[in-house]
Design a protein around this motif. Structure first.
Motif, mmCIF file in Angstrom:
data_model
loop_
_atom_site.group_PDB
_atom_site.id
_atom_site.type_symbol
_atom_site.label_atom_id
_atom_site.label_comp_id
_atom_site.label_asym_id
_atom_site.label_seq_id
_atom_site.Cartn_x
_atom_site.Cartn_y
_atom_site.Cartn_z
ATOM 1 N N ASP B 103 0.839 -1.204 0.000
ATOM 2 C CA ASP B 103 0.000 0.000 0.000
ATOM 3 C C ASP B 103 0.873 1.253 0.000
ATOM 4 O O ASP B 103 0.621 2.198 -0.744
ATOM 5 C CB ASP B 103 -0.896 0.031 1.246
ATOM 6 C CG ASP B 103 -1.841 -1.150 1.304
ATOM 7 O OD1 ASP B 103 -2.126 -1.627 2.424
ATOM 8 O OD2 ASP B 103 -2.295 -1.595 0.228
ATOM 9 N N VAL B 104 1.903 1.236 0.849
ATOM 10 C CA VAL B 104 2.765 2.413 0.954
ATOM 11 C C VAL B 104 3.506 2.636 -0.363
ATOM 12 O O VAL B 104 3.631 3.771 -0.832
ATOM 13 C CB VAL B 104 3.775 2.260 2.114
ATOM 14 C CG1 VAL B 104 4.638 3.484 2.229
ATOM 15 C CG2 VAL B 104 3.038 2.024 3.424
ATOM 16 N N LYS B 105 3.951 1.529 -0.973
ATOM 17 C CA LYS B 105 4.695 1.676 -2.232
ATOM 18 C C LYS B 105 3.823 2.258 -3.333
ATOM 19 O O LYS B 105 4.321 2.944 -4.228
ATOM 20 C CB LYS B 105 5.277 0.324 -2.662
ATOM 21 C CG LYS B 105 6.501 -0.066 -1.837
ATOM 22 C CD LYS B 105 7.425 -0.985 -2.591
ATOM 23 C CE LYS B 105 7.172 -2.437 -2.269
ATOM 24 N NZ LYS B 105 8.163 -3.328 -2.933
ATOM 25 N N LEU B 115 10.533 5.226 -5.130
ATOM 26 C CA LEU B 115 10.279 3.793 -5.066
ATOM 27 C C LEU B 115 11.580 3.010 -4.921
ATOM 28 O O LEU B 115 11.673 2.074 -4.130
ATOM 29 C CB LEU B 115 9.531 3.357 -6.334
ATOM 30 C CG LEU B 115 8.888 1.975 -6.331
ATOM 31 C CD1 LEU B 115 7.941 1.837 -5.152
ATOM 32 C CD2 LEU B 115 8.133 1.727 -7.617
ATOM 33 N N GLN B 116 12.607 3.408 -5.692
ATOM 34 C CA GLN B 116 13.912 2.750 -5.597
ATOM 35 C C GLN B 116 14.501 2.906 -4.203
ATOM 36 O O GLN B 116 15.042 1.956 -3.623
ATOM 37 C CB GLN B 116 14.887 3.350 -6.620
ATOM 38 C CG GLN B 116 14.659 2.877 -8.037
ATOM 39 C CD GLN B 116 15.443 3.674 -9.048
ATOM 40 O OE1 GLN B 116 16.094 4.665 -8.703
ATOM 41 N NE2 GLN B 116 15.392 3.266 -10.296
ATOM 42 N N SER B 120 15.365 -0.140 -1.558
ATOM 43 C CA SER B 120 16.678 -0.399 -0.971
ATOM 44 C C SER B 120 16.564 -0.514 0.545
ATOM 45 O O SER B 120 17.277 -1.289 1.169
ATOM 46 C CB SER B 120 17.677 0.689 -1.364
ATOM 47 O OG SER B 120 17.341 1.912 -0.759
ATOM 48 N N ILE B 121 15.652 0.251 1.157
ATOM 49 C CA ILE B 121 15.413 0.133 2.597
ATOM 50 C C ILE B 121 14.844 -1.239 2.913
ATOM 51 O O ILE B 121 15.296 -1.930 3.826
ATOM 52 C CB ILE B 121 14.440 1.222 3.096
ATOM 53 C CG1 ILE B 121 15.089 2.605 2.985
ATOM 54 C CG2 ILE B 121 14.027 0.962 4.541
ATOM 55 C CD1 ILE B 121 14.153 3.737 3.315
ATOM 56 N N ILE B 122 13.844 -1.661 2.116
ATOM 57 C CA ILE B 122 13.196 -2.958 2.338
ATOM 58 C C ILE B 122 14.207 -4.081 2.176
ATOM 59 O O ILE B 122 14.264 -4.994 2.996
ATOM 60 C CB ILE B 122 12.016 -3.151 1.360
ATOM 61 C CG1 ILE B 122 10.912 -2.150 1.675
ATOM 62 C CG2 ILE B 122 11.479 -4.566 1.437
ATOM 63 C CD1 ILE B 122 9.808 -2.121 0.646
#
Lengths: 79, 146
Positions: B103-105, B115-116, B120-122
């Motif tokens: 949802d957040v994405k 988004l990138q 990278s955080i995920i």
């Protein structure tokens, strides 16, 4: 997630979001919450950095609301 | 003097008094309790905005006025409303009550750079979790072989 610098507190972000949810059962937790906190941090830093650039470009000594207003439109379109 | 700035400065000074107070006095509880939930959240947001502003002041070598912080706080508050509304709609669309990373994405669907950055955080979190898992499994294997 290594984050050097100020970040929004997770609890603050989740409680602020929940204030605006129409359904009281909706929640944001974990990684999703961290992503939103990061989004708000980026928004804030980007707004301030762009306003600072604007102030410098105009040769002003400090960042004022007029500089913020000038960059706000493009920022909202970009985010 | 700007009314908005005054409000935020007042809120902020309440909060910073609470944060700076080192003793676990009942006075600290009283100060904090005098702020209602709305004010407490606003003050917390303002505090972080001010911290980020200090970073920018250092990096860009130019001071930021208090009015800018107050205006930005209001702007951010309105943006949060928009994001909250969107996130709730996305979760509802998927017949869920908990907002997840998908949802957040979706919020970044028109902003590939964001988004990138999020991905990278995920990925960073996923590899950290996998390392934890390996350590746990490595530990249990040693137990069974001994």
């Amino acid at each position: 997630m290594a984050q050097s610098g100020a970040t929004f507190k997770n609890k603050t972000v989740s409680e602020t979001l929940e204030q605006h949810f129409q359904d009281k059962k909706v929640t944001v937790k974990g990684t999703a919450l961290e992503l939103v906190a990061e989004l708000l941090r980026i928004f804030t830093k980007e707004a301030l950095s762009r306003a600072a650039l604007q102030a410098k470009a105009e040769g002003d000594a400090s960042v004022m609301t007029e500089h913020l207003e000038k960059i706000l439109v493009q920022l909202l379109l970009d985010m | 003097m700007c009314i908005v700035c005054d409000d935020y400065q007042l809120l902020y000074s309440d909060l910073s008094q609470v944060c700076d107070s080192k003793d676990a006095d009942s006075k600290m509880d009283v100060d904090y309790d005098t702020l209602d939930k709305d004010q407490r959240l606003k003050a917390s947001m303002y505090l972080t905005i001010k911290q980020i502003a200090r970073e920018v002041e250092e990096e860009m070598e130019i001071p930021v006025s208090a009015q800018v912080l107050a205006t930005l706080s209001e702007t951010l508050a309105r943006q949060v409303e928009v994001y909250a509304s969107d996130l709730e709609d996305f979760a509802k669309h998927a017949r869920r009550t908990n907002v997840n990373t998908d949802d957040v994405k979706l919020l970044a669907r028109r902003n590939t750079t964001l988004l990138q950055h999020w991905n990278s955080i995920i990925d960073g979190e996923k590899s950290a979790q996998q390392e934890h898992k390996k350590e746990a499994e490595g530990g249990s294997k040693e137990d069974t072989s001994s």
